[in-house]
Design a protein around this motif. Structure first.
Motif, short mmCIF file in Angstrom:
data_model
loop_
_atom_site.label_atom_id
_atom_site.label_comp_id
_atom_site.label_asym_id
_atom_site.label_seq_id
_atom_site.Cartn_x
_atom_site.Cartn_y
_atom_site.Cartn_z
N TYR A 103 0.97 -1.18 -0.40
CA TYR A 103 0.13 0.08 0.33
C TYR A 103 0.90 0.93 0.09
O TYR A 103 1.86 1.79 0.72
N TYR A 104 0.44 2.54 -0.50
CA TYR A 104 1.05 3.56 -0.39
C TYR A 104 -0.01 4.90 -0.81
O TYR A 104 -0.86 4.54 -0.59
N GLY A 105 1.24 5.97 -0.10
CA GLY A 105 0.24 6.62 0.12
C GLY A 105 0.05 7.84 -0.22
O GLY A 105 -0.04 7.72 -1.63
N LEU A 106 -1.27 8.60 0.23
CA LEU A 106 -1.63 9.37 -0.64
C LEU A 106 -1.75 11.05 -0.42
O LEU A 106 -2.45 11.97 -0.27
N ASN A 107 -0.72 11.29 0.48
CA ASN A 107 0.07 12.01 1.43
C ASN A 107 -0.92 12.56 2.65
O ASN A 107 -1.77 11.49 3.18
N LEU A 108 -1.08 13.98 2.97
CA LEU A 108 -1.15 14.43 4.38
C LEU A 108 -2.22 15.55 3.82
O LEU A 108 -1.56 16.06 3.25
N ASP A 109 -3.37 15.75 5.24
CA ASP A 109 -4.06 17.23 4.89
C ASP A 109 -3.65 17.45 5.43
O ASP A 109 -2.85 17.87 6.15
N GLY A 110 -4.42 19.16 5.70
CA GLY A 110 -4.12 19.78 6.65
C GLY A 110 -3.32 19.94 7.43
O GLY A 110 -2.23 20.55 8.53
N SER A 111 -4.07 18.88 7.97
CA SER A 111 -4.23 19.07 9.97
C SER A 111 -2.88 17.53 10.04
O SER A 111 -2.29 17.28 11.01
N GLY A 112 -2.44 17.69 8.98
CA GLY A 112 -1.08 16.31 9.03
C GLY A 112 -2.20 14.77 9.40
O GLY A 112 -1.12 14.09 9.64
N ASN A 113 -3.39 14.46 8.67
CA ASN A 113 -4.09 13.64 9.20
C ASN A 113 -3.52 12.60 7.39
O ASN A 113 -3.65 13.60 6.32
N ARG A 114 -3.89 11.51 7.27
CA ARG A 114 -3.36 10.17 6.33
C ARG A 114 -4.93 10.39 5.59
O ARG A 114 -5.98 9.83 6.19
N ILE A 115 -4.40 10.50 4.30
CA ILE A 115 -5.94 10.82 3.92
C ILE A 115 -6.11 9.21 2.95
O ILE A 115 -7.51 8.90 2.94
N GLY A 116 -5.06 8.55 3.00
CA GLY A 116 -6.07 7.07 2.52
C GLY A 116 -4.77 6.22 1.96
O GLY A 116 -3.46 6.85 2.79
N LEU A 117 -5.19 5.67 0.96
CA LEU A 117 -4.08 4.83 0.04
C LEU A 117 -4.44 3.90 -1.29
O LEU A 117 -5.60 4.38 -1.28
#
Length: 216
Positions: A103-117
Motif C-alpha cells: 500500500y502506498y500513501g496519498l499524502n496528508l491533509d492540512g492537519s497532518g492526517n493520512r488521506i488514504g492509500l
C-alpha cells in the motif's frame, strides 16, 4: 559445524599468543556489473490517475471509501531480451493509512492526517510478454535469491519484493528473459473516513510512486 570449530580454534590460539603482531592493513573490494541491457518502462496517460473533485457526501463518515478502480497500461521495452523484475517505491512514504509494503500513501491533509492509500495490481491474464501464449507471475522477498512458485493469480506490486514473469507455471527459477512486456494494471484507491480528515478546506489527493526495473 566445521566452520564453527575452525572459528573457535582460531580464537583459542589468539588467546594463547597475546604478543603476536596484529595486521596493520585492511582490504576493500568494490564490485559490480555493467550490463548492456537497457529496458524502458512507460505508463499510459503519463502515469496519471485523476479522480477530479470528490464531494465529501460521496465518502463514508465512519468507514473507509473505496473509489472506482482505474486501469493503466504498463509497457516495458528492452534493447535485447533480458531478465528483470519490478518493484515500486513510495514517494509519499509513511502516509498510507495501512502499514504494508503493498500500500502506498496519498499524502496528508492540512492537519497532518493520512488521506488514504492505493495499490497497483498486476494480473498475469492481462499481461503479454513477447509472443508467449500465457504468462505467470513470480515474486521474490530475498532480492532475487529465491523466487516463489509461479502462478496466474493477480498480485499487488510491493515496495520490498521483486515481481517478475515467466512462461512456466509452478516454476521457482524466477523471471525469464523478456524483450517486450505490456500489462494492464489496476489502481485500487481507498480514502480514510471523513471523520478522520480535516475537511475545513479542500484536501489534495497526492499519491506519488516510482516504478523501477531491476536487472537480474
Amino acid at each position: 559445524m566445521k566452520n564453527l570449530f575452525a572459528a573457535l580454534s582460531v580464537t583459542a590460539a589468539l588467546c594463547l599468543a597475546p604478543h603476536a603482531l596484529a595486521a596493520s592493513t585492511a582490504e576493500l573490494a568494490v564490485k559490480g556489473l555493467i550490463t548492456p541491457l537497457a529496458c524502458t518502462p512507460t505508463l499510459s496517460n503519463a502515469g496519471l490517475v485523476d479522480f477530479g473533485k470528490i464531494s465529501r457526501q460521496d465518502l463514508n463518515v465512519d468507514r473507509r471509501t473505496r473509489l472506482r478502480d482505474q486501469a493503466l497500461y504498463l509497457s516495458i521495452h528492452c534493447n535485447a531480451p533480458g531478465r528483470f523484475a519490478l518493484r515500486m517505491q513510495d514517494n509519499r512514504e509513511g502516509s498510507a493509512i495501512v502499514n504494508s509494503q503493498i500500500y502506498y500513501g496519498l499524502n496528508l491533509d492540512g492537519s497532518g492526517n493520512r488521506i488514504g492509500l492505493y495499490s497497483l495490481n498486476f494480473d498475469p491474464v492481462n499481461t503479454v510478454v513477447d509472443r508467449l501464449p500465457q504468462v505467470f507471475r513470480t515474486d521474490s522477498t530475498t532480492g532475487g535469491v529465491a523466487w516463489s512458485t509461479s502462478n496466474s493469480r493477480p498480485l499487488p506490486i510491493s515496495a520490498r519484493s521483486y515481481l517478475g514473469f515467466t512462461d512456466r507455471a509452478g516454476s521457482t527459477a524466477g523471471p525469464i528473459a523478456i524483450y517486450h512486456l505490456v500489462s494492464r494494471v489496476i489502481v485500487e484507491t481507498v480514502i480514510a473516513p471523513t471523520s478522520e480528515l480535516d475537511l475545513s478546506s479542500e484536501v489534495q489527493i497526492d499519491g506519488s510512486a516510482t516504478l523501477e526495473v531491476v536487472y537480474l
